[in-house]
Design an enzyme around this catalytic site. Structure first.
Site, PDB file in Angstrom:
ATOM      1  N   ASP A   8      11.183 -23.265 -45.312  1.00  0.00           N
ATOM      2  CA  ASP A   8      11.200 -24.798 -44.734  1.00  0.00           C
ATOM      3  C   ASP A   8       9.560 -25.378 -44.919  1.00  0.00           C
ATOM      4  O   ASP A   8       8.688 -24.817 -44.288  1.00  0.00           O
ATOM      5  CB  ASP A   8      11.573 -24.857 -43.599  1.00  0.00           C
ATOM      6  CG  ASP A   8      13.032 -24.333 -43.437  1.00  0.00           C
ATOM      7  OD1 ASP A   8      13.239 -23.137 -43.743  1.00  0.00           O
ATOM      8  OD2 ASP A   8      13.736 -24.807 -42.556  1.00  0.00           O
ATOM      9  N   GLU A  39      14.321 -29.551 -45.997  1.00  0.00           N
ATOM     10  CA  GLU A  39      14.949 -30.411 -45.180  1.00  0.00           C
ATOM     11  C   GLU A  39      13.918 -31.080 -43.923  1.00  0.00           C
ATOM     12  O   GLU A  39      14.198 -31.881 -43.143  1.00  0.00           O
ATOM     13  CB  GLU A  39      15.890 -29.488 -44.371  1.00  0.00           C
ATOM     14  CG  GLU A  39      15.591 -28.708 -43.463  1.00  0.00           C
ATOM     15  CD  GLU A  39      16.364 -28.531 -42.213  1.00  0.00           C
ATOM     16  OE1 GLU A  39      17.255 -29.251 -42.218  1.00  0.00           O
ATOM     17  OE2 GLU A  39      15.955 -27.790 -41.141  1.00  0.00           O
ATOM     18  N   ASN A  40      12.823 -30.463 -43.779  1.00  0.00           N
ATOM     19  CA  ASN A  40      11.828 -30.934 -42.906  1.00  0.00           C
ATOM     20  C   ASN A  40      10.357 -31.432 -43.423  1.00  0.00           C
ATOM     21  O   ASN A  40       9.448 -31.646 -42.818  1.00  0.00           O
ATOM     22  CB  ASN A  40      11.403 -29.629 -41.863  1.00  0.00           C
ATOM     23  CG  ASN A  40      12.320 -29.366 -40.911  1.00  0.00           C
ATOM     24  OD1 ASN A  40      12.736 -30.104 -40.190  1.00  0.00           O
ATOM     25  ND2 ASN A  40      12.655 -28.222 -40.885  1.00  0.00           N
ATOM     26  N   ASN A  67      20.157 -28.530 -41.478  1.00  0.00           N
ATOM     27  CA  ASN A  67      20.874 -29.425 -40.605  1.00  0.00           C
ATOM     28  C   ASN A  67      19.934 -30.548 -40.258  1.00  0.00           C
ATOM     29  O   ASN A  67      20.601 -31.513 -39.927  1.00  0.00           O
ATOM     30  CB  ASN A  67      21.016 -28.337 -39.405  1.00  0.00           C
ATOM     31  CG  ASN A  67      19.553 -28.263 -38.922  1.00  0.00           C
ATOM     32  OD1 ASN A  67      18.911 -27.491 -39.520  1.00  0.00           O
ATOM     33  ND2 ASN A  67      19.146 -28.495 -37.339  1.00  0.00           N
ATOM     34  N   HIS A  68      19.062 -30.731 -40.892  1.00  0.00           N
ATOM     35  CA  HIS A  68      18.337 -32.184 -40.696  1.00  0.00           C
ATOM     36  C   HIS A  68      18.365 -32.944 -41.705  1.00  0.00           C
ATOM     37  O   HIS A  68      17.884 -34.191 -41.844  1.00  0.00           O
ATOM     38  CB  HIS A  68      16.629 -31.994 -40.371  1.00  0.00           C
ATOM     39  CG  HIS A  68      16.399 -31.318 -39.128  1.00  0.00           C
ATOM     40  ND1 HIS A  68      16.920 -31.946 -37.978  1.00  0.00           N
ATOM     41  CD2 HIS A  68      15.568 -30.394 -38.631  1.00  0.00           C
ATOM     42  CE1 HIS A  68      16.784 -31.010 -36.947  1.00  0.00           C
ATOM     43  NE2 HIS A  68      15.828 -30.229 -37.419  1.00  0.00           N
ATOM     44  N   HIS A 176      12.002 -20.446 -39.310  1.00  0.00           N
ATOM     45  CA  HIS A 176      10.808 -20.938 -39.629  1.00  0.00           C
ATOM     46  C   HIS A 176       9.648 -19.601 -39.496  1.00  0.00           C
ATOM     47  O   HIS A 176       8.340 -19.740 -39.482  1.00  0.00           O
ATOM     48  CB  HIS A 176      10.189 -22.039 -38.760  1.00  0.00           C
ATOM     49  CG  HIS A 176      10.760 -23.135 -39.116  1.00  0.00           C
ATOM     50  ND1 HIS A 176       9.928 -24.462 -39.070  1.00  0.00           N
ATOM     51  CD2 HIS A 176      11.699 -23.626 -39.865  1.00  0.00           C
ATOM     52  CE1 HIS A 176      10.617 -25.648 -39.631  1.00  0.00           C
ATOM     53  NE2 HIS A 176      11.762 -24.868 -40.189  1.00  0.00           N
TER      54      HIS A 176
END
Length: 254
Positions: A8, A39-40, A67-68, A176
């Site tokens: 990530d 996604e982050n 999920n983000h 993470h």
């Protein structure tokens, strides 16, 4: 064929470090394809067209998410239009975008599947087990990498064992923290519980430590800010010996 998968990517600092280090990593590992979870990649959380384009321009070939991914509505159009940007395939059909991508290379065609878990995480609409069964019927090649974005190690390992021998690799993301359990399962599928992240070494999951500690100690709302210092890149190298089969999975930290 060698494939790099980066964990990530957290915020602007993570994106910048990927751009700085990726040319050297490609050369060092003789990697033909680079996949990253983005996604982050936007500041705060989520992914934006700017952060996605930045990573593509930095040499990433395929971006997975989790999920983000739908938190920033400005990404919806790009999810619909950009074949190299995935959202979890087991979301509701009304969600923008797709969860499977075919990287069409004459040398080494590759299929990437993105899934999200349902244990201790915002549960995805469909079971990842049922969803991946449907997707594999349509997979256009035998070289198949699954990014399983999930919280529970047991759920990740269960899906990997379920898919053992049917896909090339199941790579966990979301937590993470790079795990030390990279392995080849009995029927040849490569697995690791979590690839890690591209974020601050002294952070808590990429966020400034003091802010996370304050939230947990007091229970009071506080705005999370990404840690921009001492960025580490975590990832794995997948070495394919033949079509569909990974010969070796190795984790790395930069």
């Amino acid at each position: 064929m060698n494939i790099l998968f980066l964990g990530d990517v957290v915020g602007q600092a993570g994106c910048e470090q990927v751009r700085k280090e990726l040319p050297r990593l490609r050369q060092k590992y003789q990697a033909q394809v680079v996949i990253a979870n983005g996604e982050n990649s936007a500041e705060g959380n989520g992914i934006t067209p700017h952060s996605a384009k930045y990573l593509f321009d930095s040499g990433v070939d395929v971006l997975t998410t989790g999920n983000h991914v739908l938190r920033r509505r400005e990404i919806y159009g790009m999810l619909e239009q950009c074949n190299g940007l995935l959202r979890p395939a087991n979301y509701h059909p009304s969600a923008p975008g797709e969860g499977m991508y075919f990287y069409d290379s004459p040398q080494f065609p590759l299929c990437v599947i993105n899934l999200q878990g349902r244990v201790y995480i915002d549960p995805a609409h469909q079971s990842p087990f049922d969803c991946v069964d449907e997707l594999l019927k349509k997979a256009p090649c035998k070289n198949i990498i699954v990014d399983f974005h999930a919280e529970a190690t047991g759920e990740k390992y269960a899906l990997a064992r379920y898919l053992d021998g049917r896909v090339s690799a199941v790579l966990g993301t979301h937590t993470h923290i790079q795990t030390a359990d990279e392995q080849l399962l009995p029927h040849g599928t490569a697995y690791i519980s979590d690839v890690g992240m591209c974020g601050g070494r002294n952070s808590i999951l990429g966020v400034l430590s003091e802010r996370v500690i304050t939230r947990m100690r007091t229970g009071m709302p506080i705005r999370f800010v990404n840690d921009p210092e001492q960025i580490e890149l975590h990832g794995v190298l997948l070495e394919f010996a033949q079509e569909g089969k990974v010969e070796r999975i190795s984790r790395f930290t930069v």
